[in-house]
Design an enzyme around this catalytic site. Structure first.
Site, PDB file in Angstrom:
ATOM      1  N   CYS A 375       0.834  -1.211   0.000  1.00 27.58           N
ATOM      2  CA  CYS A 375       0.000   0.000   0.000  1.00 27.58           C
ATOM      3  C   CYS A 375       0.869   1.263   0.000  1.00 27.58           C
ATOM      4  CB  CYS A 375      -0.996  -0.042   1.151  1.00 27.58           C
ATOM      5  SG  CYS A 375      -2.467   0.924   0.785  1.00 27.58           S
ATOM      6  N   HIS A 509      -3.668  -4.904   0.668  1.00 28.15           N
ATOM      7  CA  HIS A 509      -3.066  -5.423   1.912  1.00 28.15           C
ATOM      8  C   HIS A 509      -3.144  -6.954   1.922  1.00 28.15           C
ATOM      9  CE1 HIS A 509      -2.451  -1.672   4.167  1.00 28.15           C
ATOM     10  NE2 HIS A 509      -3.466  -1.240   3.469  1.00 28.15           N
ATOM     11  N   GLU A 511      -1.714  -9.034   3.699  1.00 29.12           N
ATOM     12  CA  GLU A 511      -1.685  -9.600   5.050  1.00 29.12           C
ATOM     13  C   GLU A 511      -3.087  -9.862   5.596  1.00 29.12           C
ATOM     14  OE1 GLU A 511      -0.974  -6.510   4.224  1.00 29.12           O
ATOM     15  OE2 GLU A 511      -1.330  -5.049   5.825  1.00 29.12           O
TER      16      GLU A 511
HETATM   17  N1  GLN Z   1      -1.862   6.675   2.883  1.00 23.34           N
HETATM   18  C1  GLN Z   1      -1.954   5.941   1.677  1.00 23.34           C
HETATM   19  C2  GLN Z   1      -3.310   6.093   1.006  1.00 23.34           C
HETATM   20  O1  GLN Z   1      -4.263   6.511   1.619  1.00 23.34           O
HETATM   21  C3  GLN Z   1      -1.664   4.475   1.931  1.00 23.34           C
HETATM   22  C4  GLN Z   1      -2.681   3.817   2.799  1.00 23.34           C
HETATM   23  C5  GLN Z   1      -2.223   2.481   3.343  1.00 23.34           C
HETATM   24  O2  GLN Z   1      -1.039   2.190   3.343  1.00 23.34           O
HETATM   25  N2  GLN Z   1      -3.169   1.696   3.831  1.00 23.34           N
HETATM   26  O3  GLN Z   1      -3.442   5.777  -0.150  1.00 23.34           O
END
Ligand code: GLN
Length: 535
Positions: A375, A509, A511
């Site tokens: 992410c 994600h 995970e």
């Molecule tokens: N802050 C980034 C976004 O909003 C990444 C978010 C995250 O890593 N879950 O896109």
């Protein structure tokens, strides 16, 4: 109609109630029953999505896009079953729904009160879908005595009466502190917390006593007598070596047998899969060190699913994994990343710590160190590429402030099933990200395809920004491959750096969907890439 197990906590928070519920769910499944686990959180936030990870730990995301308590992650990992938005509730959500109904005029002129309006709303949540499974386990967050939790306890009292005897039980998870000066485990705090429950009209059927020591015979007798619980239902829940041992430990202590007795379940559990899993976990063939460069590293709960996903990959590959949690702002960051075999750059929000993460990405890329970016971690791999490969010193994400080279920018619209979701700059922060499970199409002959072994996948998301497609061609010229895309080809989902043996980053994600019995290919791939050639 399902049987219900309500779980409350006494004496102290952080007793591992969520894990206890998850393990109990797994034990009931091992007896052939279908289960569903739910979390009732007393706080007034509508969901934990807007809470700081230091306050609340990780925000777990369900397939259908609910931002939920991290205990839902434990439930999914132990029962291998997907949770939904109907499995997580807070007082804030209950109250906002009741108030919305009041504004619509649904209560036909009645005075709106905690009993029956709030309690009815809670009971509807608890009972929802109860004809679909054999057992529903409902965990009440917090500790008995918390003021916000009163309507939940009252609802449980009412629902237990409505369900009738033998259809519900209450498991009270409590702590027996050890007083070194007295050389004994103390039962008094537990007695008091049970008294507090009783003043709310609730009587526990099972006491699950967390302790660092075995509970002596007299203490168990005493707890049974003073807390009005039968002796065999006072269960000793000693700390386990690893969390995947908990189902076996609780089974040995008689937890699921106590539940089986209460509900008249005769089937005995088949624990072979759990035994085999523990055997693998305890017989690693080699060891690797994985560094996780994050900004919430002081609080392990902030990376709960990530921590577990790495563990699952270790179990699958029979590799012992030393996890080095490295603070992105640590002054000796470089020295620390030089001593690991592979790196993970996890998700995150805001500008703090990004320079350290970019430095780690650059080091991994230039030195062939296996790297998995997640992410924010993927967004930073692109920023690193633009800064070092295109010479765009100010390349950045609009999340961190204005920039002339927004290689990562705010998403304004995307497809959610058949529907187009749109977002404006001034939208609320709560619940407005791209949330939940989305499809991704993987390109053949890429590292991603090698790892997943298929072209169509589903992964869970929680983000507001995306890699800016305007820079795709320039990145491809520098040997970056957009190996995973949303099916409409508009959103980059996986990016890899092809000259490198294992450099892969994803916008989702992974995970969140890794399970002990279903490890995630990106993590098993990373672990394999870290194994020294000599072993
Ligand atoms: N802050 C980034 C976004 O909003 C990444 C978010 C995250 O890593 N879950 O896109």
């Amino acid at each position: 109609m399902a049987k219900f197990i309500f779980t409350t906590g006494g004496v102290s928070s952080s007793l591992g109630k969520g894990l206890a519920c998850a393990a109990l769910g797994a034990l009931l499944q091992a007896r052939g029953l279908s289960v569903r686990l739910r979390k009732l959180d007393p706080y007034l936030n509508v969901d934990p999505g807007t809470m700081n990870p230091y306050q609340h730990g990780e925000v777990f995301v369900t397939n259908d896009g609910a931002e939920a308590d991290l205990d839902l992650g434990h439930y999914e990992r132990f029962t291998n079953q997907d949770a939904t938005k109907f499995d997580t509730i807070t007082s804030g959500k209950i109250y906002s729904s009741v108030i919305a109904k009041e504004r619509r005029g649904d209560y036909l002129g009645a005075t709106v009160q905690v009993i029956p309006h709030i309690t009815d709303e809670i009971k509807n949540f608890i009972r929802n879908g109860s004809d679909e499974v054999d057992v529903i386990i409902c965990e009440v967050g917090g500790t008995v005595g918390d003021i916000e939790a009163l309507p939940f306890f009252e609802s449980i009292r009412q629902i237990r009466n409505e369900l009738g005897e033998k259809n519900s039980i209450l498991v009270h998870v409590t702590l027996l502190p050890y007083l070194a000066a007295a050389g004994e485990l103390k039962t008094k705090p537990t007695q008091h917390s049970v008294q507090a429950l009783q003043t709310l009209g609730l009587r526990p059927d099972i006491l699950l006593c967390r302790s660092e020591h075995d509970i002596p015979e007299e203490a168990r007798q005493k707890l049974g007598l003073f807390c009005n619980v039968s002796y065999e239902n006072v269960i000793c829940a000693q700390d386990a070596g690893n969390i995947y041992e908990i189902p076996l430990v609780y089974n040995q202590e008689g937890l699921d047998q106590a539940v089986a007795n209460a509900f008249g379940i005769e089937q005995q559990p088949d624990l072979k899969p759990w035994q085999a899993l523990n055997l693998r976990l305890k017989s690693p063939k080699a060891k690797v060190r994985i560094g996780i460069v994050g900004k919430y590293v002081q609080l392990k709960d902030a990376y709960k699913s990530l921590d577990q996903a790495i563990t699952h990959a270790g179990i699958a590959e029979q590799i012992e994994i030393e996890k080095n949690w490295i603070d992105a702002e640590d002054e000796s960051l470089l020295a620390k990343i030089q001593s690991v075999d592979g790196l993970i750059i996890p998700g995150g929000f805001g500008a703090r710590g990004i320079d350290g993460k970019i430095q780690a990405i650059n080091y991994a890329r230039k030195n062939n160190i296996p790297l998995l970016g997640i992410c924010l971690g993927m967004q930073l791999t692109v920023i690193e590429a633009a800064r070092t490969e295109f010479g765009m010193r100010d390349a950045s994400s609009t999340e961190f402030g204005p920039t002339n080279n927004p290689v990562v920018a705010r998403m304004t619209e995307w497809m959610s099933g058949e529907e187009k979701e749109k977002r404006g700059v001034s939208d609320d922060l709560g619940g407005t990200m791209r949330l939940g499970s989305f499809p991704c199409t993987i390109k053949e002959e890429t590292l991603a395809f090698n790892l997943y072994g298929k072209t169509e996948i589903q992964e869970r998301h929680r983000h507001r920004y995306e890699v800016n497609m305007k820079y795709k061609e320039a990145l491809e010229k520098k040997k970056y491959v957009f190996s995973g895309m949303s099916p409409d080809e508009l959103l980059p989902e996986i990016i890899e750096y092809s000259p490198h043996p294992f450099f892969i980053a994803c916008q989702f994600h992974p995970e969140l969907i890794s399970r002990p019995f279903r490890p995630h290919p990106l993590f098993t791939g990373l672990v394999r890439a870290c194994i020294p050639l000599s072993s």
